[in-house]
Structures are given as structure tokens and as C-alpha cells.
Motif scaffolding. Structure first.
Motif, short mmCIF file in Angstrom:
data_model
loop_
_atom_site.label_atom_id
_atom_site.label_comp_id
_atom_site.label_asym_id
_atom_site.label_seq_id
_atom_site.Cartn_x
_atom_site.Cartn_y
_atom_site.Cartn_z
N LYS A 84 0.83 -1.21 0.00
CA LYS A 84 0.00 0.00 0.00
C LYS A 84 0.86 1.25 0.00
O LYS A 84 0.59 2.22 -0.72
N GLN A 85 1.94 1.23 0.81
CA GLN A 85 2.84 2.38 0.86
C GLN A 85 3.54 2.58 -0.48
O GLN A 85 3.67 3.71 -0.97
N ALA A 88 1.11 4.00 -2.84
CA ALA A 88 0.92 5.44 -2.57
C ALA A 88 2.10 6.24 -3.12
O ALA A 88 1.91 7.32 -3.72
N ASN A 89 3.32 5.70 -2.94
CA ASN A 89 4.50 6.39 -3.47
C ASN A 89 4.47 6.45 -4.99
O ASN A 89 4.81 7.47 -5.60
N GLN A 91 1.78 6.36 -6.89
CA GLN A 91 0.75 7.32 -7.28
C GLN A 91 1.26 8.75 -7.13
O GLN A 91 1.02 9.60 -8.00
N SER A 92 1.99 9.00 -6.03
CA SER A 92 2.55 10.34 -5.84
C SER A 92 3.56 10.67 -6.93
O SER A 92 3.57 11.78 -7.48
#
Length: 249
Positions: A84-85, A88-89, A91-92
Motif C-alpha cells: 500500500k505504501q 501510494a509512493n 501514485q505520488s
């Protein structure tokens, strides 16, 4: 005196001689019932002990299995959290890349517009330069139409004063006098001396008209035609020179 009693006729008396005969006693016999009841109790205790041992072993296996599953589940949860992290990274990062691409695209469009404008200006400047070159060429042609060159005119000695335009005008006037050409110094618009890479000294004379130029050229041609063995030279105009080179017009 002892009394001996006899068994009633028809009755049967069972004798138990050993422990192995107990199992052969019929169920309806009370003695046989008591013996079998005691043996069943011992079997139940043994079976119960075995069941308890199996239960303990099964419970231990289930406990160990649960611990293993808890470890696997914990690791799985940790991996999911890490994924998940990472997601998220990513996606960022994608958002930042989209912003960067948008910025680059905008800059590219701006640069492309500037390049198009510069290319148009370059073509305009090129056409303007061509126009200037053509005009300059026309001017040079017009200038050359009134320019005449005197090559191999001797230069003054180094101990004499520096040569002036008036000195050059006097030389041209002497040449015209020798050629028998009606010429006046006022017909000279500009005059100067140059030296070529070959070391040849040339006097460039710009006249006021093409007519004056044609007069001098015709006079030189006629002079050399008449004086084949003594063509126009430094000696012809009264100048001393070690080589006495011919003067070319």
C-alpha cells in the motif's frame, strides 16, 4: 458332630478353579457379572488416558498451527501495508510526473512558437540581406564603371616625404599627358594606392564619369599599339626605376 448337607437334586454347582475361568462364567451368574464389571472399568480408564493424550497432542498441534498462521498472517499484513505504501509512493510519483510532463509540454509549445517566429525572422533577414547584397553589387558595378586601375606605378623613395593624394593625381595627369588624352585632375573623384598579396603596387582611381575612363583606356591602347617596342612604363612618364616595369591600365 458335623452335619453334611446334600445339594438338591437337579441343581448345578459351578466351580471356579482359576482366573481364566472367570471369563467363561455366564452373564446370569452373579460371580461372573462382578468379574466382568471390574475388567470393563480398567479398559475405560486406559481408553480415557489415550483420549486425553490424543487431545493434548491435537491441542498442541492446533496451538502450533495457530502460531504459524498468526506469523504468516502478520507477515502478510506487513507485506500488504508495504505494498500500500509503495502504491501510494507510485501514485505520488505519477502525479509529479504528470505535472512535470504538463510543464514540459507547455514549455515545448512555447519554445516551438519561438522557434517558428525565429525561423520566420531568419527568412526575412535572409531576404533582406540578399536585397542588400544585390544593391551593393549594383553600387559596386556602378562604381567599377568609373574606376580605373594603374598597376606598377613606382612608389616614392623612403627618404622622400610620404605620398599624398595630390602626388597620385599628378602621376595620373602625367600618364594622360603621355597618352595624349585631354584630362583634367578635377575628373578624379577619389584616388589611393594599394598593394596586392603578390606585392604589386596599384593605384585605384575613381573618376567622375565613364567617359573619362574610356578616354584613358583608349589612349593607352593606342599608345601601346604605336609603340610596340616601347610600351607605357615608368620611363615613359619620366620616373626612374631599377626595373622600369610596364604600366598596365
Amino acid at each position: 458332630m458335623s452335619i453334611i448337607r446334600r445339594s438338591p437334586p437337579g441343581s448345578k454347582v459351578h466351580q471356579v478353579s482359576s482366573e481364566s475361568d472367570i471369563s467363561n462364567i455366564e452373564p446370569e451368574n452373579p460371580l461372573n457379572y462382578v468379574g466382568r464389571r471390574q475388567k470393563k472399568t480398567r479398559n475405560e480408564d486406559q481408553r480415557k488416558g489415550i483420549d486425553d493424550s490424543l487431545k493434548d497432542e491435537l491441542l498442541s498441534m492446533l496451538t502450533n498451527w495457530k502460531k504459524d498462521q498468526d506469523l504468516i498472517l502478520s507477515k502478510l499484513c506487513s507485506d500488504i501495508a508495504e505494498l500500500k505504501q509503495q502504491n501510494a509512493n507510485i501514485q505520488s510519483t505519477n502525479i509529479e510526473m504528470e505535472k512535470a510532463l504538463t510543464f514540459i509540454s507547455t514549455k515545448y509549445e512555447g519554445m516551438n512558437t519561438k522557434i517558428i517566429n525565429l525561423e520566420r525572422e531568419r527568412k526575412e533577414n535572409y531576404n533582406y540581406i540578399l536585397s542588400l547584397e544585390n544593391r551593393l553589387e549594383d553600387v559596386q558595378k556602378r562604381l567599377k564603371s568609373t574606376v580605373i586601375e594603374f598597376r606598377n606605378l613606382p612608389t616614392p623613395a623612403q627618404n622622400i616625404k610620404q605620398e599624398t593624394q595630390q602626388d597620385l593625381c599628378d602621376l595620373v595627369q602625367k600618364i594622360c599627358d603621355v597618352l595624349n588624352v585631354n584630362f583634367h585632375p578635377s575628373e578624379i573623384k577619389d584616388i589611393f594606392r594599394i598593394k596586392t598579396k603578390a606585392g604589386v603596387s596599384t593605384v585605384i582611381t575613381e573618376l567622375t564619369s565613364v567617359l573619362s575612363k574610356n578616354k584613358i583606356l583608349s589612349g593607352a591602347k593606342e599608345f601601346n599599339k604605336i609603340n610596340i617596342n616601347n610600351k607605357l612604363s615608368s620611363k615613359s612618364i619620366g620616373l626612374s626605376s631599377s626595373t622600369m616595369p610596364n604600366i598596365y591600365i
